[in-house]
Design a protein around this motif. Structure first.
Motif, mmCIF file in Angstrom:
data_model
loop_
_atom_site.group_PDB
_atom_site.id
_atom_site.type_symbol
_atom_site.label_atom_id
_atom_site.label_comp_id
_atom_site.label_asym_id
_atom_site.label_seq_id
_atom_site.Cartn_x
_atom_site.Cartn_y
_atom_site.Cartn_z
ATOM 1 N N LEU A 177 48.425 87.970 18.267
ATOM 2 C CA LEU A 177 48.257 88.140 19.719
ATOM 3 C C LEU A 177 48.648 89.537 20.172
ATOM 4 C CD1 LEU A 177 49.640 84.733 21.070
ATOM 5 C CD2 LEU A 177 47.255 85.467 20.920
ATOM 6 N N ALA A 178 49.395 90.251 19.346
ATOM 7 C CA ALA A 178 49.836 91.594 19.716
ATOM 8 C C ALA A 178 48.660 92.538 19.938
ATOM 9 C CB ALA A 178 50.769 92.159 18.638
ATOM 10 N N ILE A 179 47.553 92.286 19.254
ATOM 11 C CA ILE A 179 46.403 93.192 19.392
ATOM 12 C C ILE A 179 45.146 92.478 19.895
ATOM 13 C CG2 ILE A 179 47.233 94.792 17.630
ATOM 14 C CD1 ILE A 179 45.322 93.437 15.641
ATOM 15 N N ALA A 180 45.266 91.201 20.182
ATOM 16 C CA ALA A 180 44.099 90.440 20.654
ATOM 17 C C ALA A 180 43.715 90.861 22.068
ATOM 18 C CB ALA A 180 44.400 88.950 20.617
ATOM 19 N N ARG A 181 42.437 90.655 22.423
ATOM 20 C CA ARG A 181 41.932 90.995 23.754
ATOM 21 C C ARG A 181 41.483 89.732 24.470
ATOM 22 N NH1 ARG A 181 40.734 96.444 24.573
ATOM 23 N NH2 ARG A 181 41.085 97.747 22.715
ATOM 24 N N ASP A 182 41.745 89.686 25.782
ATOM 25 C CA ASP A 182 41.308 88.543 26.570
ATOM 26 C C ASP A 182 39.874 88.756 27.045
ATOM 27 O OD1 ASP A 182 41.390 90.310 28.707
ATOM 28 O OD2 ASP A 182 43.091 89.334 29.716
ATOM 29 N N ARG A 183 39.390 87.892 27.939
ATOM 30 C CA ARG A 183 38.001 87.983 28.395
ATOM 31 C C ARG A 183 37.714 89.271 29.154
ATOM 32 N NH1 ARG A 183 39.490 82.584 29.224
ATOM 33 N NH2 ARG A 183 38.240 81.062 28.045
ATOM 34 N N SER A 184 38.763 89.898 29.677
ATOM 35 C CA SER A 184 38.604 91.158 30.411
ATOM 36 C C SER A 184 38.850 92.364 29.514
ATOM 37 C CB SER A 184 39.573 91.202 31.598
ATOM 38 O OG SER A 184 39.332 90.135 32.478
ATOM 39 N N GLU A 185 38.923 92.122 28.203
ATOM 40 C CA GLU A 185 39.176 93.162 27.214
ATOM 41 C C GLU A 185 40.565 93.777 27.358
ATOM 42 O OE1 GLU A 185 37.208 94.217 24.536
ATOM 43 O OE2 GLU A 185 36.261 92.333 25.069
ATOM 44 N N GLU A 186 41.473 93.059 27.993
ATOM 45 C CA GLU A 186 42.844 93.534 28.133
ATOM 46 C C GLU A 186 43.693 92.995 27.003
ATOM 47 O OE1 GLU A 186 45.375 94.200 31.931
ATOM 48 O OE2 GLU A 186 45.749 92.115 31.337
ATOM 49 N N THR A 187 44.607 93.815 26.502
ATOM 50 C CA THR A 187 45.549 93.391 25.479
ATOM 51 C C THR A 187 46.930 93.224 26.102
ATOM 52 O OG1 THR A 187 46.248 95.632 24.883
ATOM 53 C CG2 THR A 187 44.286 94.759 23.772
ATOM 54 N N ALA A 188 47.835 92.643 25.324
ATOM 55 C CA ALA A 188 49.210 92.501 25.804
ATOM 56 C C ALA A 188 49.836 93.866 26.059
ATOM 57 C CB ALA A 188 50.030 91.730 24.772
ATOM 58 N N LEU A 189 49.446 94.859 25.286
ATOM 59 C CA LEU A 189 49.981 96.211 25.479
ATOM 60 C C LEU A 189 49.601 96.747 26.854
ATOM 61 C CD1 LEU A 189 51.622 98.332 23.989
ATOM 62 C CD2 LEU A 189 49.476 99.340 23.173
ATOM 63 N N HIS A 190 48.376 96.466 27.299
ATOM 64 C CA HIS A 190 47.970 96.873 28.642
ATOM 65 C C HIS A 190 48.865 96.219 29.691
ATOM 66 C CE1 HIS A 190 43.876 97.609 26.700
ATOM 67 N NE2 HIS A 190 44.197 98.780 27.234
ATOM 68 N N ALA A 191 49.084 94.922 29.537
ATOM 69 C CA ALA A 191 49.895 94.191 30.506
ATOM 70 C C ALA A 191 51.328 94.711 30.523
ATOM 71 C CB ALA A 191 49.879 92.699 30.178
ATOM 72 N N LEU A 192 51.884 94.962 29.337
ATOM 73 C CA LEU A 192 53.255 95.471 29.268
ATOM 74 C C LEU A 192 53.353 96.883 29.837
ATOM 75 C CD1 LEU A 192 54.306 94.170 25.755
ATOM 76 C CD2 LEU A 192 55.473 93.679 27.907
ATOM 77 N N GLY A 193 52.354 97.694 29.558
ATOM 78 C CA GLY A 193 52.359 99.055 30.093
ATOM 79 C C GLY A 193 52.330 99.052 31.608
ATOM 80 N N ARG A 194 51.543 98.158 32.161
ATOM 81 C CA ARG A 194 51.460 98.053 33.620
ATOM 82 C C ARG A 194 52.790 97.580 34.202
ATOM 83 N NH1 ARG A 194 47.182 95.437 33.582
ATOM 84 N NH2 ARG A 194 48.063 93.332 33.625
ATOM 85 N N LYS A 195 53.414 96.629 33.541
ATOM 86 C CA LYS A 195 54.707 96.136 34.017
ATOM 87 C C LYS A 195 55.758 97.242 33.951
ATOM 88 C CE LYS A 195 55.724 92.189 34.429
ATOM 89 N NZ LYS A 195 55.827 91.252 35.591
ATOM 90 N N ARG A 196 55.713 98.021 32.890
ATOM 91 C CA ARG A 196 56.712 99.079 32.724
ATOM 92 C C ARG A 196 56.523 100.176 33.763
ATOM 93 N NH1 ARG A 196 58.763 101.559 26.957
ATOM 94 N NH2 ARG A 196 60.521 102.738 27.792
ATOM 95 N N SER A 197 55.270 100.490 34.076
ATOM 96 C CA SER A 197 55.013 101.546 35.065
ATOM 97 C C SER A 197 55.453 101.123 36.457
ATOM 98 C CB SER A 197 53.523 101.903 35.074
ATOM 99 O OG SER A 197 52.752 100.810 35.552
ATOM 100 N N LEU A 198 55.449 99.823 36.709
ATOM 101 C CA LEU A 198 55.877 99.318 38.014
ATOM 102 C C LEU A 198 57.402 99.261 38.118
ATOM 103 C CD1 LEU A 198 53.320 96.402 38.522
ATOM 104 C CD2 LEU A 198 53.367 98.600 39.706
ATOM 105 N N SER A 199 58.062 99.333 36.975
ATOM 106 C CA SER A 199 59.526 99.293 36.951
ATOM 107 C C SER A 199 60.012 100.453 36.097
ATOM 108 C CB SER A 199 60.010 97.957 36.372
ATOM 109 O OG SER A 199 61.414 97.925 36.292
ATOM 110 N N SER A 200 60.051 101.623 36.703
ATOM 111 C CA SER A 200 60.322 102.845 35.955
ATOM 112 C C SER A 200 61.695 102.849 35.282
ATOM 113 C CB SER A 200 60.205 104.061 36.886
ATOM 114 O OG SER A 200 61.102 103.926 37.983
#
Length: 218
Positions: A177-200
């Motif tokens: 799952l670490a490198i899998a993509r969902d239906r929107s072609e998003e990976t867990a890394l994308h989600a984590l990166g977004r969370k991290r950018s919102l909480s500097s």
């Protein structure tokens, strides 16, 4: 308000309206009086969305009503879907009422993996932030029976909704799952990166712990 494959009589419309109101209010006495005279209405679709009384009562979080109704239903009735493809169990998962879903699962364990609106009941509970429901459903969901698409969608949802402890259990079981993509072609890394950018400051210990474990699995 109501639709059917056949033309409803005024009497039937009134009866189904009364059933809807009883289910919405959790008034079992009113519903029982109708069912005693019209037992076939137990599994009838009573709204234009295709909801049965079970859908309505489960959505409205009326545990007593649901228990009384289910005890008079057959197993196939429990898996009845509305016009959006949702079972009453799927809607119940969104209420956060663990007692209610536990009771339904006693009647039919497969309800936990019947998708509604293109997601699992567990994912719906996570989206709505119901921690107790998420933990319970995670434990009883037969994960090996899920599709890959279900797992990655669930994994990313758990990250997005801050259920890092549950997400960690899932990725430890399925490291791919670490490198899998969902239906929107998003990976867990994308989600984590977004969370991290919102909480500097990145001060959330659960988030930092998950990030470290996640990188070790990549």
């Amino acid at each position: 308000m109501y639709s059917s494959s056949y033309v409803l009589t005024d009497e039937t419309r009134i009866r189904q309206l009364n059933l809807y109101l009883a289910a919405f209010k959790g008034d079992w006495d009113a519903a029982e009086g109708i069912y005693q005279e019209y037992p076939d209405e137990i599994s009838a679709r009573i709204t234009e969305e295709g909801h049965s009384a079970l859908h309505v009562a489960a959505s409205a979080n009326h545990t007593h009503f649901v228990k009384q109704l289910v005890n008079r239903m057959t197993r196939p009735d429990l898996a009845l879907m509305d016009h959006d493809g949702n079972t009453a169990f799927f809607l119940a998962a969104g209420t956060g009422n663990v007692e209610l879903v536990q009771f339904l699962l006693q009647k039919d364990k497969t309800l936990a993996i019947i998708r509604g609106t293109e997601m699992l009941p567990l994912q719906r509970a996570a989206l709505l932030g119901h921690r107790d429901m998420v933990v319970f459903l995670y434990e009883i969901t037969p994960h090996d029976d899920l599709h890959d698409a279900d797992r990655i969608a669930l994994f990313i949802t758990l990250i997005n909704t801050n259920f890092y402890d549950v997400a960690l259990r899932l990725i430890e079981r399925y490291p791919e799952l670490a490198i899998a993509r969902d239906r929107s072609e998003e990976t867990a890394l994308h989600a984590l990166g977004r969370k991290r950018s919102l909480s500097s400051n990145f001060t959330d210990q659960n988030q930092r712990g998950f990030w470290k474990r996640f990188l070790n699995l990549c």
